[in-house]
Design a protein around this motif. Sequence first.
Motif, short mmCIF file in Angstrom:
data_model
loop_
_atom_site.label_atom_id
_atom_site.label_comp_id
_atom_site.label_asym_id
_atom_site.label_seq_id
_atom_site.Cartn_x
_atom_site.Cartn_y
_atom_site.Cartn_z
N ILE A 1 -6.21 -23.49 91.49
CA ILE A 1 -6.46 -24.95 91.15
C ILE A 1 -8.02 -25.27 91.78
O ILE A 1 -8.20 -24.79 92.86
CB ILE A 1 -5.52 -26.19 92.02
N MET B 1 1.04 -23.92 88.66
CA MET B 1 -0.23 -24.44 87.96
C MET B 1 -1.27 -23.23 87.97
O MET B 1 -2.47 -23.61 87.58
CB MET B 1 -0.73 -25.77 88.57
N GLN C 1 -9.16 -28.35 87.65
CA GLN C 1 -8.99 -27.41 86.77
C GLN C 1 -7.64 -26.54 87.17
O GLN C 1 -7.78 -26.02 88.06
CB GLN C 1 -10.15 -26.15 86.33
N LEU C 2 -6.75 -26.68 86.32
CA LEU C 2 -5.72 -25.79 86.68
C LEU C 2 -5.57 -24.58 85.74
O LEU C 2 -5.70 -24.45 84.48
CB LEU C 2 -4.24 -26.46 86.08
N GLU C 3 -6.02 -23.57 86.22
CA GLU C 3 -6.46 -22.16 85.57
C GLU C 3 -5.19 -21.42 85.04
O GLU C 3 -5.68 -20.04 84.69
CB GLU C 3 -7.28 -21.30 86.49
N ARG C 4 -3.97 -21.52 85.11
CA ARG C 4 -2.95 -21.01 84.45
C ARG C 4 -3.16 -20.89 82.91
O ARG C 4 -2.94 -22.03 82.31
CB ARG C 4 -1.69 -21.31 85.13
N VAL D 1 3.83 -27.33 91.49
CA VAL D 1 2.40 -26.88 92.03
C VAL D 1 2.16 -25.40 91.93
O VAL D 1 1.32 -25.00 91.35
CB VAL D 1 2.35 -27.48 93.50
N MET E 1 -4.53 -34.51 91.92
CA MET E 1 -3.11 -33.90 91.88
C MET E 1 -2.15 -34.89 91.69
O MET E 1 -1.23 -34.67 91.04
CB MET E 1 -3.07 -33.26 93.26
N ALA F 1 -2.08 -35.20 88.13
CA ALA F 1 -1.38 -33.99 87.68
C ALA F 1 0.01 -34.36 87.86
O ALA F 1 0.96 -34.02 86.71
CB ALA F 1 -1.78 -32.67 88.36
N GLY G 1 -5.30 -22.91 80.30
CA GLY G 1 -5.19 -23.83 81.48
C GLY G 1 -5.70 -25.21 81.24
O GLY G 1 -5.89 -25.52 79.81
#
Length: 367
Positions: free
Chosen positions: A301, A298, A212-215, A295, A283, A286, A256
Amino acid sequence: MLVLGAGLAGTLLALELAEGGAQVELAGGPMVSGASGCSYGGVPWWAGADDAFGRLLGAAPAQWSALQDRYGDLGLSSSHLWLHWSAADDPAAVAAARSALATLPQRPAQHAFSAAELWRAEPLLAGADLAGAVQLPYLQVDPARLQQGVEQALARLGVERSAAVDAAALPQRLEQVDAAVLCAGASSGLMLQQLGLTPPVQLRFSWAGVLQLERPELSSPIIAMPLLGARRQRELTAGGPPLVLDPGLAPGPAGGLLVGQTSWFDQGLEHPPEPQAEEQRLMAVARQLLPHVAVAAMGRISLHQRAVAYSTDQLPLLGPLQDCSDIHMFTGFSGAFAQVPVLAPLLAGAMLREEWSELNDLGVLCR
């Protein structure tokens, strides 16, 4: 009725049982902490075969809409699915998969994209290792919003919520109820073993991993999955590699992205895959799909690892266990967000009437 497991299957079944007049206890932790909570949440209602079960899946969008009419916002939204392939994929396998899509009984609308068209349509994927994709209509259910909506509905219907039942306490709890339903996914088989019962031969589990990329700025309405996805085929075979990796993307909870999915078939329930190596594999996905996102851009993570149940014949397992009719199964889904909402009313009705012919005709009765 005691429903063991409060993920997607357990919560929707508890609602249907309570609507039918049963006194229901739903035991388990929050949905977001289980497999449902880190799922892509996709609803492939058009993916069934040309049979009674496939036609039932075609009603999944209408059933989700009906559930939202009854209970309020459950996180349902329209989306598109991109089934993509890369230049490294076998052209003959790609052609065969695309031909199979063209003959789907539900005839969903399809649109083919070249790599350049993909990059223009979703700038996040610009430069990604993609040779093309087929777009299909899709729905997505956000697990966090679904959790909030169903908890309110459960409370209104008087469903008792409790913590997960400890294995040592399970035999005593079963003596206190008319029937119990195992909706605990991968743990269902373990529960049966602890009760001295034999799990259905079709029931298996694998460890799934997703990043999970939380941005929030990385949010995208598109769900992307590989046309030649390896997990489903691996579930159908008795042997095969212990690990398959499917490169995909989906909107994450609260913005995200969710990235990739690993599936491990040789790990015990007590031994999840090694987290650092798992994160490195995801990754790499990704970097493949989001080559221009550094990175540092992102955001936080997070690696999510969950044990997930599946059935070796790709049909779910419903109804009373053959050697103990007071214990029922509701597990082993392939495409749970399409299957569970249409099957939960049928299972609840069958339990309350003790009439199993409809589930037997669909081929999903516990076997």
